[in-house]
Design a protein around this motif. Structure first.
Motif, PDB file in Angstrom:
ATOM      1  N   THR A  99       7.435   0.723  -8.179  1.00  0.00           N
ATOM      2  CA  THR A  99       8.228   0.597  -6.968  1.00  0.00           C
ATOM      3  C   THR A  99       7.588  -0.528  -6.154  1.00  0.00           C
ATOM      4  O   THR A  99       6.480  -0.382  -5.665  1.00  0.00           O
ATOM      5  CB  THR A  99       8.244   1.939  -6.206  1.00  0.00           C
ATOM      6  OG1 THR A  99       8.857   2.924  -7.051  1.00  0.00           O
ATOM      7  CG2 THR A  99       9.016   1.843  -4.913  1.00  0.00           C
ATOM      8  N   SER A 111       1.434   4.009  -3.410  1.00  0.00           N
ATOM      9  CA  SER A 111       1.166   5.451  -3.405  1.00  0.00           C
ATOM     10  C   SER A 111       2.266   6.211  -4.136  1.00  0.00           C
ATOM     11  O   SER A 111       2.113   7.384  -4.452  1.00  0.00           O
ATOM     12  CB  SER A 111       1.020   5.962  -1.977  1.00  0.00           C
ATOM     13  OG  SER A 111       2.282   6.052  -1.350  1.00  0.00           O
ATOM     14  N   LEU A 112       3.388   5.559  -4.388  1.00  0.00           N
ATOM     15  CA  LEU A 112       4.466   6.220  -5.133  1.00  0.00           C
ATOM     16  C   LEU A 112       4.261   6.035  -6.636  1.00  0.00           C
ATOM     17  O   LEU A 112       4.058   6.989  -7.361  1.00  0.00           O
ATOM     18  CB  LEU A 112       5.816   5.655  -4.697  1.00  0.00           C
ATOM     19  CG  LEU A 112       6.166   5.885  -3.221  1.00  0.00           C
ATOM     20  CD1 LEU A 112       7.469   5.185  -2.852  1.00  0.00           C
ATOM     21  CD2 LEU A 112       6.260   7.373  -2.902  1.00  0.00           C
ATOM     22  N   ASP A 113       4.309   4.812  -7.083  1.00  0.00           N
ATOM     23  CA  ASP A 113       4.024   4.495  -8.491  1.00  0.00           C
ATOM     24  C   ASP A 113       3.889   2.984  -8.597  1.00  0.00           C
ATOM     25  O   ASP A 113       4.230   2.272  -7.664  1.00  0.00           O
ATOM     26  CB  ASP A 113       5.125   5.052  -9.422  1.00  0.00           C
ATOM     27  CG  ASP A 113       6.467   4.379  -9.205  1.00  0.00           C
ATOM     28  OD1 ASP A 113       6.522   3.140  -9.207  1.00  0.00           O
ATOM     29  OD2 ASP A 113       7.471   5.092  -9.037  1.00  0.00           O
ATOM     30  N   TYR A 151       2.950  10.490 -11.653  1.00  0.00           N
ATOM     31  CA  TYR A 151       2.774   9.914 -10.314  1.00  0.00           C
ATOM     32  C   TYR A 151       3.321  10.818  -9.213  1.00  0.00           C
ATOM     33  O   TYR A 151       3.429  10.401  -8.081  1.00  0.00           O
ATOM     34  CB  TYR A 151       3.468   8.557 -10.224  1.00  0.00           C
ATOM     35  CG  TYR A 151       2.818   7.488 -11.063  1.00  0.00           C
ATOM     36  CD1 TYR A 151       1.586   6.965 -10.697  1.00  0.00           C
ATOM     37  CD2 TYR A 151       3.423   7.015 -12.216  1.00  0.00           C
ATOM     38  CE1 TYR A 151       0.971   5.992 -11.460  1.00  0.00           C
ATOM     39  CE2 TYR A 151       2.817   6.046 -12.992  1.00  0.00           C
ATOM     40  CZ  TYR A 151       1.593   5.535 -12.607  1.00  0.00           C
ATOM     41  OH  TYR A 151       0.995   4.571 -13.368  1.00  0.00           O
ATOM     42  N   HIS A 175       2.095  12.169  -4.523  1.00  0.00           N
ATOM     43  CA  HIS A 175       2.213  10.903  -3.793  1.00  0.00           C
ATOM     44  C   HIS A 175       1.228  10.759  -2.650  1.00  0.00           C
ATOM     45  O   HIS A 175       1.447   9.996  -1.731  1.00  0.00           O
ATOM     46  CB  HIS A 175       3.644  10.727  -3.283  1.00  0.00           C
ATOM     47  CG  HIS A 175       4.643  10.646  -4.382  1.00  0.00           C
ATOM     48  ND1 HIS A 175       4.507   9.746  -5.414  1.00  0.00           N
ATOM     49  CD2 HIS A 175       5.746  11.359  -4.640  1.00  0.00           C
ATOM     50  CE1 HIS A 175       5.519   9.918  -6.247  1.00  0.00           C
ATOM     51  NE2 HIS A 175       6.275  10.881  -5.811  1.00  0.00           N
ATOM     52  N   ASP A 176       0.156  11.540  -2.663  1.00  0.00           N
ATOM     53  CA  ASP A 176      -0.836  11.349  -1.613  1.00  0.00           C
ATOM     54  C   ASP A 176      -1.567  10.037  -1.845  1.00  0.00           C
ATOM     55  O   ASP A 176      -1.844   9.684  -2.977  1.00  0.00           O
ATOM     56  CB  ASP A 176      -1.851  12.506  -1.627  1.00  0.00           C
ATOM     57  CG  ASP A 176      -1.276  13.741  -0.969  1.00  0.00           C
ATOM     58  OD1 ASP A 176      -0.278  13.576  -0.240  1.00  0.00           O
ATOM     59  OD2 ASP A 176      -1.802  14.833  -1.190  1.00  0.00           O
ATOM     60  N   ALA A 177      -1.855   9.371  -0.757  1.00  0.00           N
ATOM     61  CA  ALA A 177      -2.552   8.100  -0.887  1.00  0.00           C
ATOM     62  C   ALA A 177      -3.881   8.324  -1.582  1.00  0.00           C
ATOM     63  O   ALA A 177      -4.594   9.274  -1.277  1.00  0.00           O
ATOM     64  CB  ALA A 177      -2.782   7.484   0.479  1.00  0.00           C
ATOM     65  N   GLY A 191       1.351   3.610   4.397  1.00  0.00           N
ATOM     66  CA  GLY A 191       1.655   2.201   4.637  1.00  0.00           C
ATOM     67  C   GLY A 191       0.835   1.643   5.786  1.00  0.00           C
ATOM     68  O   GLY A 191       0.241   0.574   5.682  1.00  0.00           O
ATOM     69  N   ALA A 225      -2.769   1.260   4.817  1.00  0.00           N
ATOM     70  CA  ALA A 225      -2.961   0.105   3.928  1.00  0.00           C
ATOM     71  C   ALA A 225      -2.919  -1.188   4.733  1.00  0.00           C
ATOM     72  O   ALA A 225      -3.729  -2.094   4.515  1.00  0.00           O
ATOM     73  CB  ALA A 225      -1.899   0.084   2.832  1.00  0.00           C
ATOM     74  N   TYR A 283      14.290   7.206  -3.922  1.00  0.00           N
ATOM     75  CA  TYR A 283      13.157   7.420  -4.819  1.00  0.00           C
ATOM     76  C   TYR A 283      13.348   8.669  -5.686  1.00  0.00           C
ATOM     77  O   TYR A 283      13.905   9.660  -5.224  1.00  0.00           O
ATOM     78  CB  TYR A 283      11.842   7.516  -4.034  1.00  0.00           C
ATOM     79  CG  TYR A 283      10.655   7.444  -4.965  1.00  0.00           C
ATOM     80  CD1 TYR A 283      10.317   6.240  -5.561  1.00  0.00           C
ATOM     81  CD2 TYR A 283       9.927   8.579  -5.289  1.00  0.00           C
ATOM     82  CE1 TYR A 283       9.270   6.161  -6.457  1.00  0.00           C
ATOM     83  CE2 TYR A 283       8.872   8.511  -6.190  1.00  0.00           C
ATOM     84  CZ  TYR A 283       8.542   7.297  -6.765  1.00  0.00           C
ATOM     85  OH  TYR A 283       7.519   7.227  -7.666  1.00  0.00           O
ATOM     86  N   GLY A 302       0.819  -1.209   0.000  1.00  0.00           N
ATOM     87  CA  GLY A 302       0.000   0.000   0.000  1.00  0.00           C
ATOM     88  C   GLY A 302       0.854   1.260   0.000  1.00  0.00           C
ATOM     89  O   GLY A 302       0.547   2.239  -0.672  1.00  0.00           O
ATOM     90  N   MET A 303       1.937   1.192   0.749  1.00  0.00           N
ATOM     91  CA  MET A 303       2.840   2.342   0.839  1.00  0.00           C
ATOM     92  C   MET A 303       3.492   2.605  -0.514  1.00  0.00           C
ATOM     93  O   MET A 303       3.506   3.727  -1.017  1.00  0.00           O
ATOM     94  CB  MET A 303       3.895   2.010   1.888  1.00  0.00           C
ATOM     95  CG  MET A 303       4.868   3.086   2.180  1.00  0.00           C
ATOM     96  SD  MET A 303       5.762   2.654   3.705  1.00  0.00           S
ATOM     97  CE  MET A 303       7.157   1.818   3.035  1.00  0.00           C
ATOM     98  N   LEU A 304       4.003   1.554  -1.127  1.00  0.00           N
ATOM     99  CA  LEU A 304       4.732   1.722  -2.383  1.00  0.00           C
ATOM    100  C   LEU A 304       3.790   2.059  -3.540  1.00  0.00           C
ATOM    101  O   LEU A 304       4.162   2.777  -4.459  1.00  0.00           O
ATOM    102  CB  LEU A 304       5.553   0.463  -2.698  1.00  0.00           C
ATOM    103  CG  LEU A 304       6.597   0.108  -1.628  1.00  0.00           C
ATOM    104  CD1 LEU A 304       7.401  -1.109  -2.048  1.00  0.00           C
ATOM    105  CD2 LEU A 304       7.536   1.285  -1.356  1.00  0.00           C
TER     106      LEU A 304
END
Lengths: 551, 556
Positions: A76, A71-73, A353, A356-358, B65, B68, B52, A67-69
């Motif tokens: 990743t 939110s980046l693209d 992307y 980066h907000d969820a 994270g 999620a 990143y 879930g964290m990654l």
């Protein structure tokens, strides 16, 4: 359809940094990272200890990291230890196995493809065989992931397979020895017409440029004066292989691509290192919406250098570069570290992307925001939307009936029966089903269960639900019924309406059984709109030159 | 939401000390797996922050994270960072420092929706419909409700300057003093028939049971011999308050609810510890699909002990209990630690979060897995899907025209205009718009944009599009055309077809301008099908008793 190798859109550079980069960050950022880590760890511990149900610590962690990654693209990614093997296969194209592509549908695992070099072919397995047991373990109703694990193993180890073959009543046992299987980056090369060579490139693993070069040399011997390089559906792979392939057409010391990211040490230009193989040969690149990443570097470089013509559809638009970083316990993280820029100076990344907000919505870049760049000859090209073809060809989409017959294995099963009745068929390029034979298929289908719900029917159902909610259903019921009736009638003649494409899928599957993938690729040329467009262009070299000159 | 804050916290702290893993045989493996994953997380988090391509905010990334991770468990297990703590406290205590008014945002305008009686906003003369233009000189244009709400809140006794625009009056300046606002759990109670008292319970913050008790007391003094407890739209809150409210209606020492979780110390049975207030008075509890959690405990206790009749719609179905845990840096974790079981032994949780679909959603517990339980008198009830009412009333659904007038704020605007022209109106109970007044409203609408696209019309557009992309369009074109003609609406005609609903909602808006929430609630009774059913049932004690004894309720 299951393949043993899953491909993702990846570009991996073999660059590794060893400096502690946190050192130059401001202290408060360092503190923020430490604080975040402590909080995350606490939440994780609490959940494992006190949550109402028993939870798997690894699954909970993976959900959090994913879930964290995300939110980046989408590129990743966290790769846990048990997925490392698959990940390696993506880069090397190699794995230990028996070299088949199988498909698991409704609990049955059936061989759908292999090549002549595969242990499975040599052992006498056939396309259409259902694998029931492996080493005494029943694999019916196992997930594709589990089956995948069972099939793979060290080269040299033996596998005992129990299969059922259509048309035969008793099960058969086969002993197959696993080998190192190398998935070909170039599954096919050959002459399309006199002077026109064709190379299909489907991946960019470590051997990609060597395979393309070998094919190129072979075709030259066969009299190639013009080249079609097919990158359709090629999701990319290693950047360096893309650079080496570009090198074939431009010679030494030319910058193909450069990368830029937050960490300055990663910024670098990739120049060609070797001699060209042919500076003059006209090149056509075939591209579609699934040509991504390294494919876009090759095609984008040749477009920006006016060294080749792109035919097909707008490419995917992936302009981000990833590197793998090792983590503890043998796991890895693949991180987007840079954007890449092709010679005109554009980055073709289509989706932004950077928010980066969820849950942020990432849209394709609006056409109005794309910026113009110039190719070497001064032709205008744009960033931000993938690569636009110089000669666009409309994408083809199969009708739902056709995809249904493919997905539910009916075309496959019919062909298996067909093969049982025909010792041999005409050469791949010449093979066609007669109308009578197509009718035989239609007849055969009548006894089969297959159903498909068209999107039209789904939309209609949704409409009915809304109408019931809004209490207007009774008012429109009669009209709905008449649409439904008409749809049922239309579907009843789908086999006639979409005969041409269904027949083609049947033919391709039949050709595969007799001539394997090579034959199948050859059989498509005749009806392949992009290939035909390439041949047409090569017949008119004045137009080819004019297109490159931008006039 | 149930948060057993103080008690549970104590339990949990105790647990940490006594070693948490003692309850599983595979302790060491699990402990190792946790450590291993934490190690992986730490390396990954550092790597991503360092390498990143773009600058990233570590706090935000971590929160994404954590969210999620927790979302993969259930929607009630939440991480609360320090900056959200104040809101979180308000949710459990019902208290905050502010001016005491609900605000809303429409088309970028901050509007006063409802001032609470007796609080600063009301005392200073802020009216429903007023637009707040600036707070302490800060213009509110383009600010979200959350941002505005932050500006309004503050320590009690601090001053706040508002610039307000009122229809017919122009701009006004007013200075207010903030005060501790206690949101009522019982915003309204009154007699609704000669012997029937009505209590509206909208929340379960601290003090909810005291408020209910007080309302009961007052109503009895006014001659209430029967009670309607309205739990519609009540999302729940503190477990202790639910227990105490249940306690009012059942015998001392009877079991109210028991909680069961993985950690044994969480397992508890809660009983009615206090003397009951009233175990005899006929009782109707109103529920709908937004009555959740603590509401379902109260309603469930009433149903399982045959203490009263549930009228309305099936409740939400939240049978999970959360505990709040203190984390570092003043953050909190609200974690689901238990399921709760009401007296018949059932757990009414509707969605099964122990299994998740590929897209992360959870499914309802299958009908075939639902188990039957018996109430005290032997009526059959089921677990796994909220509480089914004893008398079901279909949910009120408005026509698209009505929703359009509401969404576009036209009823709201017209009520402002009406209020600016009429300094007073009849008593709330008596107030009605005349036919002529309704026609004035219809004329006023003429140059307003209140057209709408019905969901059916939208669906038809999608249908046409898919037909084209799937190449069936030419075949079904004629039929689709006929359908379209039938589906199309006429907004002017709708104004008379749905006049009854529109007029009622407009009356509600207007009455709230003069008599605030109390007036609004009183007028809403006129079109309240559930309440009417309650009065009818309470009017015939024979029917009431039957509803509690007849057990042939096929609910599946």
């Amino acid at each position: 359809m299951k393949k043993f190798i899953k491909k993702k859109y990846i570009v991996i550079t073999a660059v590794f940094l060893f400096v502690g980069l946190l050192a130059f960050r401001p202290i408060d950022k360092y503190f923020e990272i430490a604080k975040s880590m402590e909080l995350y760890a606490q939440v994780y511990r609490e959940v494992n200890q006190n949550y109402v149900d028993d939870v798997s610590p690894s699954t909970v962690m993976k959900n959090g990291l994913d879930g964290m990654l995300k939110s980046l693209d989408p590129y990743t990614n966290y790769i846990p230890e048990d997925e490392i093997e698959d990940y390696r296969t993506q880069n090397t194209g190699q794995y230990g196995g028996i070299g088949v592509v199988s498909r698991t549908y409704k609990g049955k695992t059936i061989i759908v493809k292999y090549d002549k070099a595969s242990p499975a072919y040599k052992a006498g397995l056939k396309i259409g065989d259902e694998i029931v047991e492996v080493d005494g373990i029943n694999i019916q109703n196992k997930s594709t992931k589990e089956i995948d694990k069972i099939f793979k193993g060290q080269a040299g180890t033996k596998m005992s397979l129990m299969i059922t073959r259509p048309g035969e009543t008793t099960r058969k046992k086969f002993e197959v020895t696993r080998q190192n299987i190398k998935i070909q980056d170039v599954p096919y090369s050959g002459m399309l017409a006199s002077e026109v060579g064709y190379i299909k490139l489907q991946g960019f693993t470590r051997t990609a440029s060597k395979e393309v070069k070998d094919a190129f040399k072979k075709l030259k011997k066969e009299g190639m004066k013009k080249l079609v390089l097919d990158l359709r559906g090629n999701p990319g792979g290693l950047v360096i292989e893309a650079v080496n392939i570009c090198n074939m057409f431009v010679g030494r010391g030319v910058e193909v691509v450069n990368t830029k990211g937050k960490v300055k040490d990663f910024n670098r230009g990739y120049k060609t290192m070797g001699e060209a193989m042919d500076l003059e040969i006209p090149v056509v690149l075939l591209l579609n919406g699934n040509s991504a990443s390294a494919s876009e570097i090759v095609a984008g470089f040749l477009q920006d250098s006016d060294r080749g013509i792109i035919i097909g559809q707008r490419s995917f638009g992936k302009g981000l570069v990833q590197i793998p970083r090792p983590l503890s316990y043998n796991s890895q993280v693949k991180i987007t570290t840079a954007k890449y820029y092709i010679p005109s100076g554009r980055c073709i990344q289509a989706i932004d992307y950077s928010d980066h907000d969820a849950g942020a919505l990432h849209d394709r870049m609006a056409d109005s925001l794309k910026k113009p760049f110039k190719t070497k000859n001064g032709r205008t090209v744009y960033d931000g939307v993938g690569l636009d073809p110089d000669v666009p060809v409309k994408a083809r989409k199969l009708a739902l009936i056709t995809t249904t017959l493919l997905e539910q294995g009916l075309i496959f099963d019919y062909v298996t029966a067909y093969v049982g009745k025909h010792k041999k068929i005409k050469p791949a390029k010449a093979f066609q089903l007669s109308n009578a034979e197509y009718q035989d298929f239609v007849q055969w289908l009548k006894g089969k269960q297959y159903s498909y719900t068209t999107k039209v029917e789904k939309s209609l159902k949704a409409l009915v639900e809304k109408a019931k909610k809004e209490k207007t259903y009774s008012k429109i019921k009669a009209q709905i019924e008449s649409v439904k009736k008409k749809m049922t009638a239309s579907k009843a003649i789908d086999l006639t309406t979409f005969k041409a494409e269904i027949k083609q899928q049947l033919e391709l599957e039949i050709v595969l059984r007799y001539y394997l993938e090579e034959g199948q690729i050859e059989a498509t040329f005749e009806r392949d709109k992009e290939v035909q467009e390439a041949l047409k262009l090569f017949k008119n070299m004045a137009r080819y030159r004019k297109l490159l000159a931008g006039k | 939401m149930i948060t057993k804050k103080t008690k549970m916290l104590g339990i949990a702290l105790l647990l940490v000390v006594s070693g948490l893993f003692a309850f599983k045989p595979s302790t060491n493996d699990k402990y190792f797996e946790i450590q291993k994953n934490l190690d992986i997380f730490a390396t990954l988090f550092k790597e991503v922050n360092t390498y990143y391509v773009d600058e990233i905010n570590p706090t935000k990334l971590m929160k994404t994270g954590v969210d999620a991770m927790l979302k993969s468990l259930d929607p009630y297990t939440n991480y609360i960072p320090e900056e959200d703590l104040a809101d979180y406290r308000t949710m459990t205590t019902g208290q905050y420092g502010g001016i005491g008014a609900t605000i809303g945002n429409r088309n970028g305008k901050t509007l006063v929706i409802m001032p609470y009686e007796g609080f600063p906003a009301h005392k200073a003369g802020l009216k429903v419909g007023d637009e707040i233009i600036a707070i302490d000189g800060i213009p509110l244009k383009g600010k979200s409700t959350t941002e505005v709400s932050k500006l309004l809140k503050g320590a009690p006794r601090t001053a706040i300057k508002l610039k307000v625009s009122r229809v017919g009056k122009g701009n006004l300046q007013m200075t207010l003093k903030r005060q501790t606002i206690q949101i009522d759990n019982v915003p309204f109670y009154d007699m609704i028939a000669s012997d029937v008292g009505y209590i509206q319970l909208t929340d379960f913050t601290q003090g909810a049971s005291r408020e209910v008790r007080k309302a009961l007391h007052k109503l009895k003094a006014k001659g209430a011999k029967k009670i309607v407890l309205d739990l519609r739209g009540n999302p729940g809150g503190l477990l202790s308050e639910a227990i105490n409210i249940s306690n009012l209606f059942i015998e001392r020492n009877q079991e109210v609810v028991s909680t069961k979780g993985k950690v044994k110390e969480i397992n508890q049975t809660y009983r009615a510890l206090n003397r009951s207030y009233d175990t005899k008075t006929p009782l109707v509890v109103l529920t709908n699909n937004r009555s959740a959690s603590a509401s379902e405990i109260v309603a469930g206790v009433v149903q399982d002990y045959d203490r009263g009749v549930l009228i309305g719609q099936n409740t939400f179905g939240k049978g999970l209990v959360q505990t709040t845990r203190l984390l570092a840096y003043n953050a909190r974790l609200k974690v689901t630690t238990a399921k709760y079981y009401i007296p018949s032994g059932r757990c009414i949780q509707a969605l099964d979060y122990s299994k998740h679909n590929a897209d992360g959603s959870a499914d309802k517990i299958a009908d075939s897995l639902k188990k039957a339980f018996k109430t005290k008198s032997g009526r059959v009830v089921y677990d796994g899907n909220g509480l089914a009412p004893d008398v079901e009333i279909k949910e009120k659904v408005y026509a698209p025209i009505v929703n359009s007038l509401l969404d576009k704020g036209l009823l709201f605007d017209y009520a402002n205009l009406y209020a600016s022209k009429n300094s007073s109106i009849a008593k709330a109970e008596a107030f009605k718009l005349t036919e002529a007044e309704y026609q004035t409203f219809v004329r006023w609408l003429q140059n307003k944009n209140y057209d709408y696209v019905t969901e059916v019309e939208k669906s038809l557009k999608t249908l046409e599009k898919t037909a084209k992309s799937e190449k069936y369009f030419s075949r079904i074109k004629g039929e689709l055309g006929n359908l379209k003609t039938r589906v199309s609406h006429n907004k002017e005609k709708d104004l008379s077809t749905f006049k009854k609903d529109i007029k009622h909602l407009l009356e509600l808006e207007i009455v709230s301008r003069y008599y605030l929430n109390k007036g609004l609630t009183k007028v809403s009774f006129r079109a309240d099908a559930e309440l009417k059913a309650a009065l009818k049932l309470l009017g015939s004690m024979n029917d009431y008793k039957q509803a509690l004894t007849i057990s042939k309720k096929a609910r599946k």
